[in-house]
Design a protein around this motif. Structure first.
Motif, PDB file in Angstrom:
ATOM      1  N   THR A 167       0.801  -1.227   0.000  1.00  0.00           N
ATOM      2  CA  THR A 167       0.000   0.000   0.000  1.00  0.00           C
ATOM      3  C   THR A 167       0.832   1.275   0.000  1.00  0.00           C
ATOM      4  OG1 THR A 167      -0.097   0.005   2.424  1.00  0.00           O
ATOM      5  CG2 THR A 167      -1.813  -1.208   1.241  1.00  0.00           C
ATOM      6  N   GLN A 168       2.158   1.184   0.117  1.00  0.00           N
ATOM      7  CA  GLN A 168       2.991   2.390   0.196  1.00  0.00           C
ATOM      8  C   GLN A 168       3.773   2.561  -1.096  1.00  0.00           C
ATOM      9  OE1 GLN A 168       5.631   2.579   3.545  1.00  0.00           O
ATOM     10  NE2 GLN A 168       5.782   4.793   3.468  1.00  0.00           N
ATOM     11  N   ILE A 169       3.748   3.792  -1.649  1.00  0.00           N
ATOM     12  CA  ILE A 169       4.350   4.099  -2.941  1.00  0.00           C
ATOM     13  C   ILE A 169       5.197   5.352  -2.788  1.00  0.00           C
ATOM     14  CG2 ILE A 169       3.885   4.671  -5.360  1.00  0.00           C
ATOM     15  CD1 ILE A 169       1.129   3.293  -4.926  1.00  0.00           C
ATOM     16  N   CYS A 170       6.341   5.374  -3.493  1.00  0.00           N
ATOM     17  CA  CYS A 170       7.224   6.549  -3.506  1.00  0.00           C
ATOM     18  C   CYS A 170       7.295   7.095  -4.929  1.00  0.00           C
ATOM     19  CB  CYS A 170       8.624   6.178  -3.016  1.00  0.00           C
ATOM     20  SG  CYS A 170       9.782   7.563  -3.034  1.00  0.00           S
ATOM     21  N   VAL A 171       7.245   8.432  -5.047  1.00  0.00           N
ATOM     22  CA  VAL A 171       7.308   9.122  -6.346  1.00  0.00           C
ATOM     23  C   VAL A 171       8.383  10.194  -6.237  1.00  0.00           C
ATOM     24  CG1 VAL A 171       6.066  10.451  -8.066  1.00  0.00           C
ATOM     25  CG2 VAL A 171       4.859   8.723  -6.735  1.00  0.00           C
ATOM     26  N   THR A 172       9.318  10.242  -7.236  1.00  0.00           N
ATOM     27  CA  THR A 172      10.356  11.284  -7.257  1.00  0.00           C
ATOM     28  C   THR A 172      10.384  11.940  -8.632  1.00  0.00           C
ATOM     29  OG1 THR A 172      12.006   9.609  -7.804  1.00  0.00           O
ATOM     30  CG2 THR A 172      11.835  10.252  -5.502  1.00  0.00           C
ATOM     31  N   GLY A 173      10.731  13.225  -8.614  1.00  0.00           N
ATOM     32  CA  GLY A 173      10.852  13.994  -9.842  1.00  0.00           C
ATOM     33  C   GLY A 173      11.518  15.323  -9.545  1.00  0.00           C
ATOM     34  N   ASN A 174      11.384  16.261 -10.466  1.00  0.00           N
ATOM     35  CA  ASN A 174      11.986  17.586 -10.283  1.00  0.00           C
ATOM     36  C   ASN A 174      11.187  18.344  -9.228  1.00  0.00           C
ATOM     37  OD1 ASN A 174      13.300  19.991 -10.478  1.00  0.00           O
ATOM     38  ND2 ASN A 174      12.903  20.307 -12.667  1.00  0.00           N
ATOM     39  N   GLY A 175      11.791  18.469  -8.028  1.00  0.00           N
ATOM     40  CA  GLY A 175      11.115  19.133  -6.920  1.00  0.00           C
ATOM     41  C   GLY A 175      10.038  18.295  -6.278  1.00  0.00           C
ATOM     42  N   ILE A 176      10.032  16.985  -6.555  1.00  0.00           N
ATOM     43  CA  ILE A 176       8.958  16.108  -6.056  1.00  0.00           C
ATOM     44  C   ILE A 176       9.580  14.936  -5.319  1.00  0.00           C
ATOM     45  CG2 ILE A 176       7.024  14.625  -6.700  1.00  0.00           C
ATOM     46  CD1 ILE A 176       6.766  16.381  -9.229  1.00  0.00           C
ATOM     47  N   PHE A 177       9.229  14.774  -4.061  1.00  0.00           N
ATOM     48  CA  PHE A 177       9.493  13.559  -3.299  1.00  0.00           C
ATOM     49  C   PHE A 177       8.261  13.318  -2.428  1.00  0.00           C
ATOM     50  CE2 PHE A 177      10.872  11.561   0.695  1.00  0.00           C
ATOM     51  CZ  PHE A 177      11.229  10.325   0.182  1.00  0.00           C
TER      52      PHE A 177
END
Length: 1247
Positions: A167-177
């Motif tokens: 149920t736990q998800i991590c998302v990373t990007g430009n200025g996104i954590f």
């Protein structure tokens, strides 16, 4: 459908732009995208299996493999719509399990995918502008939740599941954590970003609640439950000894094997970007992969760092560095390792790490190698071979060899083998390559570069140019089928050259636009060409004119082919048709069904036609061409097909495209007609080698042979010397061991005699006891009637006494056991300490042996065996003593048991008769009991006195032996002092020699300085002569200018004189003209005379110049000779300096060894003196107090034994060192030390 079938055989390439483009299926098989396929590649067995992309796919965007390795998800764009296809990897071949294509939400593309830990759920991240995160139960195609992750159109790079939580998800990007958790049918964000936002490029889960994240500024963040716990920055380091690596790689001449391979060169734009990035001190962290010890992350261009968890702190430390190696085949080797790492992946056992780069390269390293390479960074190796990193522009095959030639915009030319599926040769150049063609023999190739057309030899380990043609930007070239001609396109002109003399025999002109394709017919009598002007021409090479033509202005042709019978021409172009042309007219047009054909090829049997499309697909059809949609279409490339060709035996189809991939297809016809043609002659195995290369190899082999012979002779000599030394040592050791064995035998005999004596005394003692006991029993039986009254009291006394005796015996037994165990522990501790000391000495000896020689190994083994033998002897001795004590204790226990039985019998008798004798014999029994007790006490005291006397005698004998040993040590001291003096005498002349050598070195340095001054003076002379030469050159130019001026003046005078001759009939005008001539040229005439006079000066100047030139030439020769002499002198001086330095180091080492020996001897002598004084001081009190000192003397005896043993081992070690010094050349002290055994023998004889 068509009966012509093509099956993908092997793919050379990689699509690096696909997200998460590397994953392991098992320990040997990896999965990566290539073209429009996913390739399953076995690293050990080198085979490939393919998972084709979806029909009408425009390319893959992202991959994801499930944690249980059963499913593979692929994100694609199919007809401008996003789709996700899930394959089941366990089935053979891999089959589609689900296709997710119909969505209730807006989506353009999926940029990242991830499976849940139990592989039941799939999460996908869409690209901008939607930027939605979708949570699927993929088997039911059910969307569980959807959430928007970004509202500012920032790029998102990666999504992932918690490895322990669905149920736990991590998302990373430009200025996104962001961390999301699925609950109550929705995805909710569980963390809040603090601080300045970063451009998070990659992340990885390293535990259930910890995530490591990397940024484009070289920073690593550790988040625990969404909160930052740790941070570090990666600093860009320069490669260690980069120039040395380049030198080593430039020495290597092999292009077939790749010991330190590299990737192709980059374009000029990429080079500028990457140079600017390398100047940045904070490298990008573009990929992270977790493993059991920590994690691996990219650290800028060409670097990977391994971090391991610190035990005491909640942080990670950098443990290893891995680099992409430099490439000796690159046109700029110093920049060949500057590649950005896009993806990395560990094998399931974490034994292998594989990475992919932005130049379409795959590298691998075995993790165990990173442990070995301490100090310097470890080096990646190519997983397969170097691949193209830019669109392939040229493709060709030959007849006599299974070779494929390709060229690309990455400025490289590569030769592949389609039988072994390997890279044979490759080389990079300064200019981009546009076209390539192989000679039918496979020995030559023609390559069209941006600046020139080059014909090159394919050598065994190089591609070497031997002729260049001034054709810029040649886009098409082709050898004829016979190989005697080749054609090259120059804009709208075709040049025909011969392959033998390389002469231009014809120029075919007629096209008005650029020529896009050319093809030879089977007998090389005709050449077919097509171009952007819509013209297809058939040229007759014998006349150099075109025979037929077909012009269609509305179509820009891409490729042309000709049937084997040379009657039909096949052409494809921008009008989305395949045309059959014969006799200058189009016979038939076959529709392409809304795609553009970019390439066409016809089999040599004439029954198969293959075309490539702008979508990257391949279509196969049989000839004659079908009117309807009767063809097989195969997913092949992720870009337009650029070139296609078929091998001479019609077995393999070869295709290349703008995605940089090369695919080989196995071709067969279901009807079986004309495809499988058996080769009458096998493929040729000959290769080209230049004569200079062969001579160099022969010279190197000759030098190596001579070197091997020298090494053999040297090794044999060394072996003979070692054999002699070892035989001497073995002889000495055998003699020594024989003597020791004899001494042990005598000692054993003595012990046996002592044992027999003790047994006899013990038996006598037992017999006496038995006799005495029998007499006492008879007395008791006789006196029983008199003692009945007092027997009960006696029994009680005896019972109490027996209890006391039992307690005393048990106490004594415990004391004995404690003393024995304590002594045994002390001995074991002593010998364990001794063993540790010997182990440390052994390690030091091993270190010395590695640096110098291995002569001490045998001695070390013998010493270890002696120590083990001594330990074993001592162990057996004390075990024997312990057994004897145990037997004595058992015997005493048996006696007490007998006494107890007797007491029980007596008790029964006393109970029977106690009523009768109780009042009669009490007093008598008491008196007898007292008498017996006193007698026993007297006997016990006598035995104790006898034992004390024996111990005193033993101690006196030991004191005498110690005095003898001290005398022996005094003798050794005298001999060793003499030895030390001799060694000091030998050291002094060596020091004098060192001093003399240093003075000689100073003289040589002064001479070298003088030579340097002479060289500078000669250089000044040379510069002066050069100045004189330049002055003479200027003077010569001025004289030549004067000469030209005079010639012009004479010419003008002739013209004027010719004009005057026209007035020869008119004297007056003639006179005026002549006077005018005189006025005009009289001054110039004087100048002419002056010039005439100056000719002598000029001749003299020429003679002087020749003289100076001759002098200058002689001076040059002299300078060269002197330079050569100076260089040889410098080399000689340097060699002498090296030898002197080696000799000085050896002398220093010998001096250090002798000093350590002197120190050891002095410490041993001091120890013996202390022991002698302590023994003399303790001798008097032992005689005065025999009863109390006997127990103390027992410990002193053990101590003296230990000290004597230590001195004996020390003396043995000193003897070994002295023998080693005697073996060193130059150290031969007079005389030898007497052995311990000989001294003992002399002592025994004197006694």
């Amino acid at each position: 459908m068509s009966t012509v079938v093509a099956q993908a055989q092997h793919i050379f390439g990689l699509c690096a732009r696909v997200a998460n483009n590397l994953c392991f299926f098992d320990e040997q098989i990896i999965i990566f995208p290539c073209g429009n396929h996913c390739v399953k590649y076995n690293v050990d067995q080198k085979w490939q299996k393919f998972i084709p992309g979806s029909e009408k796919s425009q390319g893959m965007l992202a991959l994801a493999i499930s944690p249980n390795r059963r499913y593979l998800a692929i994100s694609e764009t199919v007809q401008d719509r996003a789709a996700i296809t899930i394959y089941e990897l366990s089935s053979v071949p891999c089959r589609k399990r689900k296709v997710l294509s119909n969505f209730d939400f807006v989506v353009q593309k999926f940029v990242s995918l991830a499976f849940s830990p139990d592989s039941k759920y799939l999460v996908a991240q869409t690209g901008a502008p939607e930027s939605n995160l979708i949570y699927w139960m993929w088997e039911k195609q059910k969307v569980m939740a959807i959430v928007r992750t970004d509202t500012q159109n920032n790029p998102i790079y990666q999504v992932s599941f918690n490895p322990q939580d669905n149920t736990q998800i991590c998302v990373t990007g430009n200025g996104i954590f962001k961390l999301f958790r699925y609950a109550e049918g929705a995805l909710k964000q569980t963390n809040f970003q603090r601080g300045e936002p970063q451009n998070y490029l990659a992340h990885a889960w390293i535990s259930e609640d910890r995530i490591i994240v990397g940024t484009d500024m070289g920073k690593l963040f550790l988040f625990e439950s969404g909160d930052q716990r740790w941070e570090t920055s990666i600093v860009c380091k320069e490669a260690i000894s980069e120039t040395k690596q380049l030198e080593v790689m430039q020495e290597s001449e092999s292009l077939i094997e790749f010991p330190a391979p590299s990737s192709p060169d980059m374009s000029s734009e990429q080079l500028f970007v990457e140079k600017s990035e390398s100047q940045n001190l904070m490298p990008k962290v573009s990929a992270i992969a977790a493993y059991s010890k920590g994690f691996a992350c990219s650290a800028g261009l060409g670097r990977v760092l391994l971090y391991e968890k610190m035990e005491e702190k909640d942080a990670y430390r950098e443990s290893r560095e891995i680099r992409i190696p430099l490439d000796q085949h690159s046109n700029d080797p110093s920049q060949s390792d500057k590649q950005e790492i896009l993806c990395m992946c560990f094998s399931p056992s974490e034994e292998t790490l594989i990475v992919s780069t932005n130049k379409n390269q795959l590298y691998s390293i075995t993790m165990s190698l990173t442990e070995i390479s301490k100090g310097e960074p470890a080096q990646f190796e190519f997983l397969m071979y170097p691949l193209h990193s830019a669109p392939i522009t040229g493709l060709a095959a030959c007849i006599r060899k299974p070779l494929i030639a390709t060229c690309s915009l990455d400025r490289s030319v590569r030769i592949w083998n389609y039988e072994t599926n390997n890279l044979e040769l490759y080389k990079e150049y300064q200019e981009e390559a546009y076209t390539v063609s192989l000679h039918p023999s496979g020995h030559f190739t023609v390559v069209g570069f941006a600046d020139k057309l080059r014909i090159m030899n394919l050598l065994i380990n190089d591609i070497r140019s031997f002729k260049e043609f001034p054709i810029r930007g040649c886009r098409e070239c082709a050898f004829s089928n016979g190989g005697h001609l080749f054609a090259a396109v120059n804009g709208n002109v075709i040049h025909i050259y011969t392959s033998t003399s390389l002469e231009n025999i014809a120029n075919l002109k007629g096209h008005t636009g650029k020529i896009r394709s050319i093809a030879w017919n089977l007998d090389d009598s005709k050449l077919i060409s097509c171009g952007t002007d819509g013209a297809v021409y058939e040229w007759n090479l014998s006349s150099g004119k075109r025979e037929t033509e077909c012009v269609l202005k509305s179509c820009s042709y891409n490729c042309v082919g000709i049937s084997p019978d040379s009657k039909i021409i096949f052409a494809v172009g921008s009008d989305q048709t395949l045309k059959e042309i014969a006799d200058s007219s189009v016979l038939r047009e076959v529709s392409a069904f809304d795609v553009i054909y970019t390439a066409v090829v016809i089999s040599h049997s004439g029954r198969m036609v293959f075309v490539g499309t702008s979508m990257g697909t391949i279509r196969s059809m049989k000839y004659p061409l079908p009117l309807h949609k009767e063809f097989n279409e195969y997913q092949a490339h992720a870009g337009p097909v650029t070139k296609m060709t078929i091998t001479f035996d019609d077995q393999f189809l070869l295709t290349s495209a703008e995605d940089g991939c090369l695919i080989t297809w196995k071709v067969y016809d279901k009807d079986g007609r004309g495809v499988k043609r058996e080769r009458e002659v096998g493929f040729a195995e000959e290769v080209l080698v230049t004569k200079t290369d062969m001579e160099e190899k022969a010279q190197i082999m000759l030098e190596l042979k001579t070197r091997v012979e020298e090494l053999k002779m040297e090794n044999e000599y060394q072996l003979r010397l070692k054999d002699m030394n070892y035989t001497e040592k073995i002889k000495e050791l055998t003699d020594k061991f024989i003597q020791e064995m004899e001494s042990l035998k005598t000692k054993n005999q003595v012990l046996r005699t002592e044992k027999e004596k003790q047994e006899v005394t013990h038996n006598n003692y037992v017999e006496d006891l038995l006799e005495k006991q029998s007499r006492e029993l008879q007395d008791i039986e006789c006196c029983n009637n008199q003692k009945l009254l007092l027997e009960y009291e006696k029994y009680q006394e005896l019972q109490l006494k027996s209890q006391r005796m039992q307690e005393e015996y048990e106490k004594q037994l415990r004391d004995n056991e404690e003393t024995k165990s304590q002594a045994l522990e002390e001995l074991t501790e002593y010998y364990e300490a001794k063993l540790h000391e010997k182990a440390s000495l052994l390690e030091e000896a091993q270190d010395d042996a590695r640096q110098q020689l291995r002569e001490f190994e045998e001695t070390k083994k013998q010493i270890e065996e002696d120590e083990d033998r001594e330990i074993q002897d001592i162990k057996t001795k004390y075990e024997k003593k312990l057994r004897d004590e145990k037997e004595a204790n058992l015997r005493l226990k048996g006696e007490t048991g007998i006494m107890r039985k007797k007491f029980s019998s007596l008790q029964k008798e006393i109970e029977e008769r106690s009523t009768d004798i109780e009042a009669l014999k009490g007093e008598q029994v008491k008196l007898q009991g007292v008498i017996k007790a006193l007698e026993k006490d007297i006997q016990g005291l006598k035995r104790e006195i006898q034992e004390r006397d024996e111990t005193i005698q033993d101690k006196e004998r030991r004191i005498y032996d110690l005095k003898k040993k001290n005398q022996e040590l005094e003798k050794f001291k005298f001999v060793l002092d003499y030895k030390i003096k001799e060694l000091k005498k030998q050291i002094e002349p060596r020091e004098n020699e060192i001093k003399a050598m240093k003075e000689q070195i100073q003289e040589m340095e002064a001479e070298l300085e003088r030579f340097h001054k002479q060289n500078t003076q000669l250089e000044l002379n040379i510069t002066e002569l050069w100045q004189k030469l330049r002055a003479t050159d200027q003077e010569m130019r001025r004289e030549r200018q004067k000469e030209r001026d005079m010639e012009a003046l004479v010419k003008r005078f002739k013209i004027d004189l010719h004009n005057c001759v026209g007035y020869i009939q008119e004297p007056r005008q003639l006179k005026e003209k002549i006077r005018a001539l005189f006025d005009k040229y009289v001054q110039q005439a004087d100048m002419v005379e002056i010039v005439g006079v100056d000719t002598d000066l000029q001749q003299e100047y020429v003679r002087q110049r020749e003289h100076l030139e001759r002098n200058l030439a002689t001076l040059k020769k002299k300078v060269l000779k002197e330079n050569e002499l100076h260089r040889s002198d410098n080399v000689r001086i340097m060699q002498e300096n090296v030898s002197l330095i080696k000799e000085i180091n050896e002398l220093r080492r010998e001096l250090k060894i002798t000093r350590t020996q002197v120190h050891d001897l002095e410490s041993a002598l001091r120890l013996t003196k202390k022991l002698r004084h302590s023994d003399v001081s303790e001798a008097a009190p032992t005689l005065e107090k025999p009863t109390t000192v006997g127990i103390v003397r027992l410990n002193e005896e053990e101590e003296t034994e230990r000290i004597i043993e230590m001195q004996r081992l020390e003396i043995r070690r000193l003897r070994d060192h002295i023998q080693e010094q005697e073996q060193i050349p130059g150290l031969h002290p007079p005389g030898r030390l007497p052995s311990l055994e000989s001294d003992r023998a002399l002592e025994n004889t004197s006694n």
